[in-house]
Structures are given as structure tokens and as C-alpha cells.
Design an enzyme around this catalytic site. Structure first.
Site, PDB file in Angstrom:
ATOM      1  N   ARG A   1      -0.002  -4.733   6.321  1.00  0.00           N
ATOM      2  CA  ARG A   1       0.456  -5.235   5.030  1.00  0.00           C
ATOM      3  C   ARG A   1       0.595  -4.074   4.064  1.00  0.00           C
ATOM      4  O   ARG A   1      -0.234  -3.170   4.038  1.00  0.00           O
ATOM      5  CB  ARG A   1      -0.445  -6.348   4.507  1.00  0.00           C
ATOM      6  CG  ARG A   1      -1.793  -5.934   4.034  1.00  0.00           C
ATOM      7  CD  ARG A   1      -2.513  -7.118   3.403  1.00  0.00           C
ATOM      8  NE  ARG A   1      -3.858  -6.721   3.034  1.00  0.00           N
ATOM      9  CZ  ARG A   1      -4.719  -7.515   2.451  1.00  0.00           C
ATOM     10  NH1 ARG A   1      -4.393  -8.750   2.170  1.00  0.00           N
ATOM     11  NH2 ARG A   1      -5.921  -7.096   2.134  1.00  0.00           N
TER      12      ARG A   1
ATOM     13  N   ASP B   1     -11.056  -1.823  10.071  1.00  0.00           N
ATOM     14  CA  ASP B   1     -11.988  -0.716   9.808  1.00  0.00           C
ATOM     15  C   ASP B   1     -13.344  -0.997  10.435  1.00  0.00           C
ATOM     16  O   ASP B   1     -13.997  -0.096  10.966  1.00  0.00           O
ATOM     17  CB  ASP B   1     -12.182  -0.519   8.300  1.00  0.00           C
ATOM     18  CG  ASP B   1     -10.957   0.088   7.631  1.00  0.00           C
ATOM     19  OD1 ASP B   1     -10.011   0.461   8.348  1.00  0.00           O
ATOM     20  OD2 ASP B   1     -10.952   0.159   6.392  1.00  0.00           O
TER      21      ASP B   1
ATOM     22  N   THR C   1       2.656  -4.458  -2.310  1.00  0.00           N
ATOM     23  CA  THR C   1       3.411  -5.725  -2.404  1.00  0.00           C
ATOM     24  C   THR C   1       2.711  -6.842  -1.635  1.00  0.00           C
ATOM     25  O   THR C   1       3.030  -8.010  -1.805  1.00  0.00           O
ATOM     26  CB  THR C   1       4.816  -5.559  -1.804  1.00  0.00           C
ATOM     27  OG1 THR C   1       4.663  -5.276  -0.405  1.00  0.00           O
ATOM     28  CG2 THR C   1       5.591  -4.432  -2.472  1.00  0.00           C
TER      29      THR C   1
ATOM     30  N   ASP D   1     -12.755  -5.240   5.730  1.00  0.00           N
ATOM     31  CA  ASP D   1     -11.542  -4.924   6.484  1.00  0.00           C
ATOM     32  C   ASP D   1     -11.867  -4.987   7.982  1.00  0.00           C
ATOM     33  O   ASP D   1     -12.614  -4.151   8.503  1.00  0.00           O
ATOM     34  CB  ASP D   1     -11.042  -3.530   6.093  1.00  0.00           C
ATOM     35  CG  ASP D   1      -9.707  -3.220   6.742  1.00  0.00           C
ATOM     36  OD1 ASP D   1      -9.600  -3.268   7.988  1.00  0.00           O
ATOM     37  OD2 ASP D   1      -8.747  -2.951   6.006  1.00  0.00           O
TER      38      ASP D   1
HETATM   39  N1  URA Z   1      -7.642  -8.190   6.117  1.00  0.00           N
HETATM   40  C1  URA Z   1      -8.935  -7.889   6.369  1.00  0.00           C
HETATM   41  O1  URA Z   1      -9.236  -7.143   7.292  1.00  0.00           O
HETATM   42  N2  URA Z   1      -9.884  -8.431   5.580  1.00  0.00           N
HETATM   43  C2  URA Z   1      -9.603  -9.249   4.556  1.00  0.00           C
HETATM   44  O2  URA Z   1     -10.519  -9.724   3.868  1.00  0.00           O
HETATM   45  C3  URA Z   1      -8.240  -9.550   4.308  1.00  0.00           C
HETATM   46  C4  URA Z   1      -7.288  -9.018   5.095  1.00  0.00           C
END
Ligand code: URA
Length: 211
Positions: free
Chosen positions: A103, A205, A107, A202
Site C-alpha cells: 500500500r 515487519d 494515498t 505491521d
Molecule cells: N497492515 C499491517 O501489517 N498492520 C495493520 O495494522 C494494518 C495494515
């Protein structure tokens, strides 16, 4: 769109450990794998089968085997890759396609940077893997990819969904395809950076480190 929230104490337990910010990557990967295997059990409830005749050592009877064409499992890179083994453990004969989506952090729109999918998905049951259904943008773009190739039966397997993202998917898919979403939990909301709250951070990550 049909939503199934897996309501099981083992799912809830594993998810609680995943959410904990102090859980290291090695444990996180292992738990995602286990959790997805539990979700895969729910996600494959309507997998198509054919009736077959079998000869046991005692008698002839009927059983079932997975129907052709084989199901297609599509992890959305990068975080969806952490869900692949858990899914194919229950569906070892499935084919695996790949979609690389990211993403745009400004945006929040989904950008596709890689795809490896069969051209013709008509008649295929497809299982999309993406741990976090946040804004819904990535998942809608992925469903679009599959339906453009003829898929009409798509099950999305996610760990956590935000209500906002579920609404976006619901609105986008409409009657176009038979879409199900299977999740371990639906959380409260998105924050201003479109992270799921309370979420787990995330997912990419936490699976693979900040690279
Ligand atoms: N992507 C992620 O890895 N965590 C989120 O909270 C939202 C999107």
C-alpha cells in the site's frame, strides 16, 4: 460477502500472543503458521469434493476427494507469505499463485508490483492470504485480479480485520463473486495511519523484520 470469525479458545490464545509487542519474530512466525492452520480448517469448509469408490480391507464404500480443478492458494506478498505453509498443510494438492501488493503509505492505495497467476481461473476455488484486512484496498485489488481471470469463488483468510475494511470489501464485491472472509478477530477500528487498533502492528515487519 460472508464473514466467518473463528470463535475458538486456541485461536484467541494464539492471537493474544501474536498481539503482544514483546513476542519475537521467531515465535510470531510459528504462531501465524499454527493459527492459519486452524483458520484453514474453517476456510475450506465448502471446498469442492467428488464422491469416489474405495475398497477398504473389509468392504467397498464411498468417500470423497478434492475435485478438479485444484484449489488455488494466493498469498499476497509480503506478509501473506507467512500464512502459506499453514494453509497448504491442509490443502497440500492446491496450486499456489502469488500477488505482490503494497500500500502506498500516503494515498493508502494498493500498488501491484508482481503477479504470478494462471490466466484462466474459471471454476477454480481461490484462497487469498493476507494477515491484516485494514482499509480493504489491497484485498479488493486482489479480488479484482482474480475475478478478472474468471474466478467466482474467493475465500479471503486474514488474521485480523478492521470493520472499515470489511465494509469496503462488502461494498466492492457486491454480487460479482461469491466472496467469503475468514478471520480470527474483528478489531475496533483503524487509526489515522490506517493501522488496525488494537491489532498487532505491521504484520510483515513482525514476521520478517523491518527491511
Ligand atoms: N497492515 C499491517 O501489517 N498492520 C495493520 O495494522 C494494518 C495494515
Amino acid at each position: 460477502m460472508r464473514l466467518h470469525v473463528a470463535d475458538h479458545p486456541l485461536v484467541a490464545h494464539k492471537l493474544a500472543v501474536l498481539r503482544d509487542a514483546s513476542t519475537p519474530s521467531v515465535t510470531f512466525r510459528l504462531l501465524v503458521d499454527e493459527l492459519v492452520t486452524l483458520l484453514a480448517y474453517e476456510a475450506t469448509r465448502d471446498v469442492r469434493v467428488d464422491t469416489v469408490e474405495i475398497v477398504t480391507p473389509v468392504a467397498t464404500t464411498t468417500g470423497v476427494k478434492l475435485a478438479q480443478p485444484r484449489p488455488l492458494v494466493v498469498p499476497i506478498l509480503r506478509a501473506g507469505l507467512g500464512m502459506l505453509d499453514g494453509m497448504t498443510r491442509l490443502l497440500p494438492s492446491a496450486e499456489v499463485g502469488f500477488l505482490g501488493m503494497q500500500r502506498d503509505e500516503e494515498t493508502l492505495e494498493a500498488i501491484t508490483y508482481a503477479n504470478r497467476l494462471p490466466d484462466d481461473l474459471s471454476g477454480r476455488q481461490c484462497f487469498l492470504l493476507d494477515p491484516m484486512l485494514a482499509t480493504g484496498g489491497t484485498l479488493v485489488a486482489a479480488i479484482d485480479y482474480l475475478t478478472a481471470r474468471g474466478a467466482r469463488d474467493v475465500t479471503c483468510v486474514c488474521l485480523i480485520a478492521a470493520p472499515e475494511g470489511l465494509a469496503v470489501v462488502e461494498k466492492a464485491v457486491g454480487e460479482r463473486a461469491d466472496v467469503s472472509v475468514v478471520v480470527a478477530a474483528v478489531d475496533e477500528r483503524l487509526n489515522e495511519k490506517a493501522y488496525i487498533v488494537p491489532g498487532l502492528g505491521d504484520a510483515g515487519d513482525r514476521l520478517y523484520g523491518v527491511v
